[in-house]
Scaffold this motif. Structure first.
Motif, PDB file in Angstrom:
ATOM      1  N   GLY A 204       0.388  -4.936  14.341  1.00 42.75           N
ATOM      2  CA  GLY A 204      -0.651  -5.840  14.882  1.00 42.75           C
ATOM      3  C   GLY A 204      -0.356  -7.572  15.032  1.00 42.75           C
ATOM      4  N   ARG A 205      -1.242  -8.092  14.935  1.00 41.24           N
ATOM      5  CA  ARG A 205      -0.966  -9.566  15.176  1.00 41.24           C
ATOM      6  C   ARG A 205      -0.044 -10.087  14.156  1.00 41.24           C
ATOM      7  N   GLY A 206      -0.035  -9.752  12.845  1.00 39.49           N
ATOM      8  CA  GLY A 206       0.835 -10.059  11.920  1.00 39.49           C
ATOM      9  C   GLY A 206       2.349 -10.107  12.342  1.00 39.49           C
ATOM     10  N   VAL A 207       2.646  -9.017  13.066  1.00 40.84           N
ATOM     11  CA  VAL A 207       4.074  -8.907  13.700  1.00 40.84           C
ATOM     12  C   VAL A 207       4.378 -10.232  14.312  1.00 40.84           C
ATOM     13  N   LEU A 258       1.272   4.569  10.026  1.00 40.50           N
ATOM     14  CA  LEU A 258       1.679   3.190   9.053  1.00 40.50           C
ATOM     15  C   LEU A 258       1.017   2.073   9.898  1.00 40.50           C
ATOM     16  N   ALA A 259       0.364   1.338   9.114  1.00 43.32           N
ATOM     17  CA  ALA A 259      -0.169   0.005   9.869  1.00 43.32           C
ATOM     18  C   ALA A 259       0.293  -1.067   9.187  1.00 43.32           C
ATOM     19  N   ILE A 260       1.067  -2.040  10.213  1.00 43.29           N
ATOM     20  CA  ILE A 260       1.903  -3.047   9.762  1.00 43.29           C
ATOM     21  C   ILE A 260       1.353  -4.289  10.277  1.00 43.29           C
ATOM     22  N   GLY A 261       0.957  -4.968   9.345  1.00 36.55           N
ATOM     23  CA  GLY A 261       0.284  -6.463   9.984  1.00 36.55           C
ATOM     24  C   GLY A 261      -0.825  -6.278  10.825  1.00 36.55           C
ATOM     25  N   ALA A 280      -0.582   0.984   4.651  1.00 34.94           N
ATOM     26  CA  ALA A 280      -1.000  -0.209   5.322  1.00 34.94           C
ATOM     27  C   ALA A 280      -0.001  -1.229   4.630  1.00 34.94           C
ATOM     28  N   ILE A 281       0.687  -2.132   5.215  1.00 33.79           N
ATOM     29  CA  ILE A 281       1.436  -3.275   4.890  1.00 33.79           C
ATOM     30  C   ILE A 281       0.823  -4.589   5.521  1.00 33.79           C
ATOM     31  N   ASN A 282       0.388  -5.496   4.571  1.00 31.26           N
ATOM     32  CA  ASN A 282      -0.373  -6.565   5.086  1.00 31.26           C
ATOM     33  C   ASN A 282      -0.258  -7.565   3.789  1.00 31.26           C
ATOM     34  N   LYS A 283      -0.012  -8.822   4.159  1.00 31.71           N
ATOM     35  CA  LYS A 283       0.234  -9.933   3.438  1.00 31.71           C
ATOM     36  C   LYS A 283      -1.149 -10.542   2.853  1.00 31.71           C
ATOM     37  N   ASP A 284      -2.276 -10.003   3.327  1.00 32.47           N
ATOM     38  CA  ASP A 284      -3.815 -10.517   2.929  1.00 32.47           C
ATOM     39  C   ASP A 284      -4.165  -9.153   2.045  1.00 32.47           C
ATOM     40  N   PRO A 285      -4.259  -9.444   0.678  1.00 31.59           N
ATOM     41  CA  PRO A 285      -4.746  -8.495  -0.148  1.00 31.59           C
ATOM     42  C   PRO A 285      -6.285  -8.003   0.220  1.00 31.59           C
ATOM     43  N   ASP A 286      -7.177  -8.918   0.777  1.00 31.89           N
ATOM     44  CA  ASP A 286      -8.364  -8.672   1.260  1.00 31.89           C
ATOM     45  C   ASP A 286      -8.427  -8.100   2.610  1.00 31.89           C
ATOM     46  N   ALA A 287      -7.539  -7.552   3.195  1.00 34.72           N
ATOM     47  CA  ALA A 287      -7.372  -6.996   4.757  1.00 34.72           C
ATOM     48  C   ALA A 287      -8.307  -5.688   4.641  1.00 34.72           C
ATOM     49  N   PRO A 288      -9.248  -5.659   5.583  1.00 36.35           N
ATOM     50  CA  PRO A 288     -10.225  -4.458   5.484  1.00 36.35           C
ATOM     51  C   PRO A 288      -9.368  -2.913   5.839  1.00 36.35           C
ATOM     52  N   ILE A 289      -7.901  -3.007   6.337  1.00 39.52           N
ATOM     53  CA  ILE A 289      -7.445  -2.092   6.255  1.00 39.52           C
ATOM     54  C   ILE A 289      -6.894  -1.387   5.114  1.00 39.52           C
ATOM     55  N   PHE A 290      -7.110  -2.114   3.819  1.00 35.44           N
ATOM     56  CA  PHE A 290      -6.605  -1.436   2.716  1.00 35.44           C
ATOM     57  C   PHE A 290      -7.687  -0.780   2.053  1.00 35.44           C
ATOM     58  N   ASP A 300       4.887  -9.439   2.691  1.00 34.03           N
ATOM     59  CA  ASP A 300       5.394  -9.971   3.898  1.00 34.03           C
ATOM     60  C   ASP A 300       6.201  -8.690   4.421  1.00 34.03           C
ATOM     61  N   LEU A 301       5.913  -8.525   5.764  1.00 29.36           N
ATOM     62  CA  LEU A 301       6.401  -7.333   6.521  1.00 29.36           C
ATOM     63  C   LEU A 301       7.688  -7.598   6.520  1.00 29.36           C
ATOM     64  N   PHE A 302       7.963  -8.953   6.865  1.00 30.58           N
ATOM     65  CA  PHE A 302       9.353  -9.189   7.237  1.00 30.58           C
ATOM     66  C   PHE A 302      10.424  -9.106   6.115  1.00 30.58           C
ATOM     67  N   GLN A 303       9.849  -8.974   4.913  1.00 31.32           N
ATOM     68  CA  GLN A 303      10.880  -8.609   3.774  1.00 31.32           C
ATOM     69  C   GLN A 303      10.633  -7.271   3.513  1.00 31.32           C
ATOM     70  N   LEU A 304       9.577  -6.730   3.669  1.00 24.88           N
ATOM     71  CA  LEU A 304       9.273  -5.244   3.064  1.00 24.88           C
ATOM     72  C   LEU A 304       9.922  -4.328   4.150  1.00 24.88           C
ATOM     73  N   LEU A 305       9.842  -4.420   5.241  1.00 27.85           N
ATOM     74  CA  LEU A 305      10.454  -3.362   6.315  1.00 27.85           C
ATOM     75  C   LEU A 305      12.023  -3.492   6.246  1.00 27.85           C
ATOM     76  N   PRO A 306      12.756  -4.463   5.915  1.00 23.79           N
ATOM     77  CA  PRO A 306      14.081  -4.259   5.757  1.00 23.79           C
ATOM     78  C   PRO A 306      14.577  -3.431   4.623  1.00 23.79           C
ATOM     79  N   GLU A 307      13.553  -3.609   3.708  1.00 23.23           N
ATOM     80  CA  GLU A 307      13.778  -2.776   2.228  1.00 23.23           C
ATOM     81  C   GLU A 307      13.533  -1.665   2.293  1.00 23.23           C
TER      82      GLU A 307
END
Length: 313
Positions: A204-207, A258-261, A280-290, A300-307
């Motif tokens: 999403g936009r978060g990418v 998998l919904a990322i960002g 779902a992976i998102n840095k906003d805990p209040d994101a509706p996707i959750f 942060d997807l840029f930290q989590l995806l490499p892991e």
């Protein structure tokens, strides 16, 4: 008893999975006959595939050079000519079906039932409205042919193992001259088709950018998944619009999504409501996707995806 005609969707000699799902919807009517129509320049290969679908009682082929490309205005008069004697004519609610079936309904002089998700009776169906936030029951006139599109995300593919007879059919119809095939512009990819993939990785936009979207492609390739995107990512130019998932994009039902960002706007959620497992992976805990995710990871997807990539090996 009902007699159903399913219109096959195919490309380059390969039957689209949407046809098998439409056959499942047609079978829910418990019809006396369930026949599949294959319209093509050379329908033999596709007809053989359709004949193997469980529940199909006959496959009709209409060979015509004009059918080399799926143009709704060209196919519709032939289907309307074939429709005599059938109580129902079903097509998938894909780009193909959305282009074709309204033309068929108009030629038959009936109203179309769109996006049916359950069959309640021979003339009673349910379908989503208000971006999928409500389900309505509709009843088609009993004295008219029912022309409908099937929401493929709501139906499983019909099983294999059938052996229906294949028969050449005549569809005498005057074909229009105002519509003709000019060319096809389609993206080429070795990844699975987005609408039929069992696994989908969406960004999403978060990418953040077109360049950053490579991290989505990399994860998808490792999982053998298709790639999708939110409308925000498409509008921002990160990916082409054929990857858009949601109300104004593709309605999908993969086993794993998998919904990322992706924040989870209602229009996007409409496109994935029938998915099996949503991660779902998102840095906003209040994101509706959750709210609809089966598994949620805040970070942060840029930290989590490499892991995640490293963990997958």
């Amino acid at each position: 008893m009902s007699k159903v005609l399913v219109i096959a969707e195919h490309l380059d000699g390969v039957l689209n999975a949407s046809t098998a799902k439409t056959v499942s919807a047609a079978a829910a009517l418990k019809p006396e006959a369930l026949e599949v129509a294959v319209l093509a320049a050379d329908p033999a290969a596709v007809a053989e595939q359709a004949a193997k679908l469980a529940g199909v009682t006959k496959v009709l082929t209409v060979a015509n050079p004009a059918n080399a490309h799926a143009i709704g205005q060209v196919l519709a008069p032939q289907i309307a000519a074939l429709a005599t004697g059938y109580t129902h004519v079903f097509g998938p609610s894909t780009t193909f079906g959305k282009d074709l079936m309204p033309c068929v309904a108009a030629l038959l002089g009936v109203a179309q039932v769109s996006d049916l998700i359950t069959v309640e009776g021979e003339h009673t169906f349910t379908r989503p409205i208000y971006a999928g936030n409500a389900i309505i029951t509709v009843e088609a006139p009993a004295d008219q042919t029912v022309v409908a599109t099937v929401r493929t995300a709501s139906w499983p593919e019909a099983a294999q193992g059938g052996s229906a007879p294949i028969e050449a059919a005549s569809a005498a119809a005057t074909l229009p001259t105002h519509t003709r095939f000019v060319g096809l512009a389609a993206g080429k990819s070795d990844r699975p088709d987005l609408q039929s993939a069992r696994r989908v990785v969406s960004g999403g936009r978060g990418v953040g950018s077109k360049e950053n979207f490579e991290i989505i492609y990399k994860l998808a390739d490792k999982l053998g998944a298709a790639v999708g995107a939110s409308r925000a990512a498409v509008d921002a130019g990160y990916v082409p619009n054929e990857l858009q998932v949601g109300q104004t994009g593709k309605i999908i039902a993969p086993e794993l999504y998998l919904a990322i960002g992706i924040s989870g706007a209602i229009q996007h959620l409409t496109g994935i409501k029938d998915a099996g497992t949503i991660v779902a992976i998102n840095k906003d805990p209040d994101a509706p996707i959750f709210e609809i995710a089966d598994i949620g990871l805040v970070g942060d997807l840029f930290q989590l995806l490499p892991e995640l990539d490293a963990a997958l090996g």
